[in-house]
Design a protein around this motif. Sequence first.
Motif, PDB file in Angstrom:
ATOM      1  N   ASN A 176       0.810  -1.222   0.000  1.00 53.63           N
ATOM      2  CA  ASN A 176       0.000   0.000   0.000  1.00 53.63           C
ATOM      3  C   ASN A 176       0.843   1.272   0.000  1.00 53.63           C
ATOM      4  O   ASN A 176       0.340   2.348   0.315  1.00 53.63           O
ATOM      5  CB  ASN A 176      -0.926  -0.003   1.216  1.00 53.63           C
ATOM      6  CG  ASN A 176      -1.987  -1.077   1.133  1.00 53.63           C
ATOM      7  OD1 ASN A 176      -3.005  -0.923   0.460  1.00 53.63           O
ATOM      8  ND2 ASN A 176      -1.745  -2.196   1.808  1.00 53.63           N
ATOM      9  N   ASP A 177       2.095   1.151  -0.383  1.00 53.13           N
ATOM     10  CA  ASP A 177       3.002   2.301  -0.375  1.00 53.13           C
ATOM     11  C   ASP A 177       2.470   3.421  -1.270  1.00 53.13           C
ATOM     12  O   ASP A 177       2.134   3.212  -2.434  1.00 53.13           O
ATOM     13  CB  ASP A 177       4.385   1.871  -0.875  1.00 53.13           C
ATOM     14  CG  ASP A 177       5.381   2.997  -0.804  1.00 53.13           C
ATOM     15  OD1 ASP A 177       5.372   3.732   0.196  1.00 53.13           O
ATOM     16  OD2 ASP A 177       6.170   3.149  -1.765  1.00 53.13           O
ATOM     17  N   THR A 179      -0.332   5.004  -1.117  1.00 55.88           N
ATOM     18  CA  THR A 179      -1.777   5.058  -1.363  1.00 55.88           C
ATOM     19  C   THR A 179      -2.467   6.186  -0.605  1.00 55.88           C
ATOM     20  O   THR A 179      -3.594   6.551  -0.940  1.00 55.88           O
ATOM     21  CB  THR A 179      -2.460   3.731  -0.986  1.00 55.88           C
ATOM     22  OG1 THR A 179      -2.180   3.435   0.389  1.00 55.88           O
ATOM     23  CG2 THR A 179      -1.951   2.592  -1.856  1.00 55.88           C
ATOM     24  N   HIS A 180      -1.817   6.738   0.416  1.00 53.85           N
ATOM     25  CA  HIS A 180      -2.479   7.775   1.212  1.00 53.85           C
ATOM     26  C   HIS A 180      -1.868   9.161   1.023  1.00 53.85           C
ATOM     27  O   HIS A 180      -2.139  10.059   1.807  1.00 53.85           O
ATOM     28  CB  HIS A 180      -2.478   7.382   2.695  1.00 53.85           C
ATOM     29  CG  HIS A 180      -3.483   6.308   2.992  1.00 53.85           C
ATOM     30  ND1 HIS A 180      -4.588   6.517   3.773  1.00 53.85           N
ATOM     31  CD2 HIS A 180      -3.562   5.027   2.576  1.00 53.85           C
ATOM     32  CE1 HIS A 180      -5.297   5.402   3.846  1.00 53.85           C
ATOM     33  NE2 HIS A 180      -4.690   4.483   3.126  1.00 53.85           N
ATOM     34  N   LYS A 181      -1.053   9.312  -0.013  1.00 55.17           N
ATOM     35  CA  LYS A 181      -0.570  10.649  -0.341  1.00 55.17           C
ATOM     36  C   LYS A 181      -1.742  11.546  -0.674  1.00 55.17           C
ATOM     37  O   LYS A 181      -2.693  11.136  -1.330  1.00 55.17           O
ATOM     38  CB  LYS A 181       0.407  10.586  -1.518  1.00 55.17           C
ATOM     39  CG  LYS A 181       1.771  10.050  -1.150  1.00 55.17           C
ATOM     40  CD  LYS A 181       2.727  10.104  -2.333  1.00 55.17           C
ATOM     41  CE  LYS A 181       4.112   9.611  -1.932  1.00 55.17           C
ATOM     42  NZ  LYS A 181       5.048   9.644  -3.079  1.00 55.17           N
ATOM     43  N   LYS A 183      -3.943  12.539   1.287  1.00 56.30           N
ATOM     44  CA  LYS A 183      -5.112  12.249   2.119  1.00 56.30           C
ATOM     45  C   LYS A 183      -4.864  12.750   3.538  1.00 56.30           C
ATOM     46  O   LYS A 183      -3.724  12.777   4.010  1.00 56.30           O
ATOM     47  CB  LYS A 183      -5.406  10.749   2.123  1.00 56.30           C
ATOM     48  CG  LYS A 183      -5.845  10.206   0.766  1.00 56.30           C
ATOM     49  CD  LYS A 183      -6.240   8.748   0.862  1.00 56.30           C
ATOM     50  CE  LYS A 183      -6.721   8.214  -0.487  1.00 56.30           C
ATOM     51  NZ  LYS A 183      -7.131   6.791  -0.419  1.00 56.30           N
ATOM     52  N   ASN A 190       0.506   6.030   8.086  1.00 57.07           N
ATOM     53  CA  ASN A 190       1.917   5.643   7.998  1.00 57.07           C
ATOM     54  C   ASN A 190       2.597   5.544   9.358  1.00 57.07           C
ATOM     55  O   ASN A 190       3.831   5.608   9.447  1.00 57.07           O
ATOM     56  CB  ASN A 190       2.665   6.628   7.100  1.00 57.07           C
ATOM     57  CG  ASN A 190       2.323   6.428   5.629  1.00 57.07           C
ATOM     58  OD1 ASN A 190       2.692   5.430   5.023  1.00 57.07           O
ATOM     59  ND2 ASN A 190       1.595   7.371   5.056  1.00 57.07           N
ATOM     60  N   SER A 323     -12.782   0.353   5.113  1.00 54.51           N
ATOM     61  CA  SER A 323     -12.200   0.863   3.867  1.00 54.51           C
ATOM     62  C   SER A 323     -11.806   2.332   3.990  1.00 54.51           C
ATOM     63  O   SER A 323     -11.112   2.856   3.126  1.00 54.51           O
ATOM     64  CB  SER A 323     -13.201   0.691   2.713  1.00 54.51           C
ATOM     65  OG  SER A 323     -14.430   1.329   3.019  1.00 54.51           O
ATOM     66  N   SER A 328      -9.415  -2.062   0.819  1.00 52.90           N
ATOM     67  CA  SER A 328     -10.079  -1.641  -0.419  1.00 52.90           C
ATOM     68  C   SER A 328     -11.602  -1.730  -0.271  1.00 52.90           C
ATOM     69  O   SER A 328     -12.346  -1.041  -0.958  1.00 52.90           O
ATOM     70  CB  SER A 328      -9.621  -2.512  -1.588  1.00 52.90           C
ATOM     71  OG  SER A 328      -9.873  -3.886  -1.321  1.00 52.90           O
TER      72      SER A 328
END
Length: 344
Positions: A176-177, A179-181, A183, A190, A323, A328
């Motif tokens: 999941n690297d 994936t939350h940029k 956000k 992280n 999710s 997901s």
Amino acid sequence: MDCPLPYQIKDDYYIDVNDFTEDFIKFSNTLGIDDLSQMLELLLIGVYWEVYKKDALILSKKSHDVLATLSSLRNKSKMSKDLIDDVRGMLLTKEFSKDNGENDFDLNKYNLTLLFDYLEATGDFVYQLPHLRKYENNISPDFFEKCGQLSEWFFKNSHKYLASYTLGFEDYFTMNDGTHKMKEDIIFFNSPVELYYLNMLGANLMNRIFRSDFQLRKRKALLLPSCMTISKDKCRAKDTPLGPTCVGCNKNCNVYKIAKDFPHELYLIGHNSDSLKGATKKDLEELGIIGVTCVLNLISGGYQSAGMGIPPQCVLLNHVSCSKHWLSEDCPSTIDVQELSNKI
């Protein structure tokens, strides 16, 4: 589950975390710290400093003020929450993607304030901060030494007791690297594995801190996260001032399986900020709660409840479910029913 998860509770977890807590208390006693609440607070400061010091040292006052204001507005205005989250996500990603160099400053009075400002700016430590900021103007001569000794002991020993419950951690974050940029939960998502262990230990300490007050309360209520339902979209829970209650609409639902045998009040909660939002003065005086949540919300959830005047007990979700932050799609979790019974 087939895919890796950041943590998974199984087997002897509650035995192991109890043993870890007992050893932590014994070590704290050797430092002259006998109060459980103070043990937890000094540990939080020490660990947060080690985890976040590089980012705390580069956060400008202007960035702090903007992010802290947005976080405050988010908690007050549901109508603009999504827009505020979008802005916060962009600012947090930009601010904490900077090259922070190799600074390795010791914790001192000035840097303590920088740390607290950083925690405030992230918006993830709202309920911890009142318990930590009180030390800014009440620092004993050995305060920083004790914070450092507690965190050093914690980093040295936490893996030994709790690493078996985070075996999928590295694989999960590799998958999941990035994936939350952009956000708003980029800092939360992280979090390093040590913050999982910190919450596990912290929840166990909180259970001890608030146990006697909890037992004295006339009413007991179990708060289950809505992600435990078999389908949030199809859930028919009945709204009440304290939160939705299970009506048994699906016999295969994990919430129903608990609710059908639970002898006390039971409510579903969405996000932590919505917990018991309709509680009356009488509710606040009579209720003791058992809060169920995933790891990284344990300490903040306990402090939130205590801040309302409701003594909490904590039970951990066996794995992440929702999710919103983690998966997901929603994947209903379970809890250790025996541990729940022990808390009553």
